[in-house]
Motif scaffolding. Structure first.
Motif: not given
Length: 224
Positions: A202-206
């Protein structure tokens, strides 16, 4: 840092997509520790065998799309996965390795002897045009948008395999994670035909896996 840092990708609202960034197989110049850069070097027989082995593993991820650098060492690696999955390969020169001018074709020892100060400055994290070539940020400027453009076409939960080069993959990962360029070196290198996996939350790529040679295992713990 979050993935909304300037120059990185903002969260798309989708989750569950994966990007597998796969380095090409072995070349003769790898064995000789020659800087390849954008020079178009073929795979060795060992490199082809590496690509075939890795393809059998990566096919287990059921990829939805493959995009590759157009240099032969990457495109030949990608072709092995295409033969197993039946997917077409899109080729894009934006995924080529860093152009490094006078460094290209030199061994590691020759670079130290001829361009020692430049090499040391680069290792200190300074923005250096190695051999008069590209900055690492310029590599990310051309490669990361290619990866994101293909990732945006994935279905929910889909997987993209990107076949590229060690330096280009590292800078792309750094950009997609929203890391400052100084810290990209901290990601470390990729062995021939190994890969890294980015997953979208939900906060982008990891970063889920780095320099892997086996399939990702689920994260079962308090950190997920």
């Amino acid at each position: 840092m979050s993935a909304t840092t300037s120059g990185s990708s903002a969260p798309s609202g989708k989750t569950g997509r994966k990007i597998v960034l796969w380095r090409h197989g072995q070349t003769a110049w790898n064995l000789e520790r020659r800087f390849q850069g954008s020079t178009d070097i073929e795979l060795t027989e060992t490199g082809l065998a590496q690509a075939r082995r890795a393809s059998r593993l990566l096919a287990g991820l059921r990829p939805d799309a493959i995009v590759s650098s157009d240099l032969r060492r990457a495109s030949a690696t990608a072709a092995e996965l295409a033969s197993v999955t039946g997917l077409a390969v899109a080729h894009d020169e934006g995924l080529r390795e860093t152009y490094a001018g006078e460094w290209q074709g030199l061994t590691h020892d020759e670079i130290l002897a001829k361009h020692g100060e430049q090499y040391t400055a680069w290792k200190r994290g300074e923005p250096v045009r190695r051999g008069g070539g590209e900055l690492e940020t310029e590599v990310a400027d051309r490669a990361a948008p290619v990866v994101l453009r293909h990732a945006d076409r994935l279905p929910e939960g889909g997987t993209l395999v990107v076949v590229s080069h060690g330096g280009t993959i590292r800078t792309t990962i750094g950009r997609l994670l929203g890391l400052e360029p100084y810290y990209w070196e901290g990601l470390g290198g990729l062995s021939n035909c190994c890969w890294s996996v980015l997953g979208e939350g939900v906060r982008g790529w990891r970063l889920m896996e780095h320099n892997a040679g086996t399939l990702p295992e689920p994260v079962l713990g308090d950190d997920d």
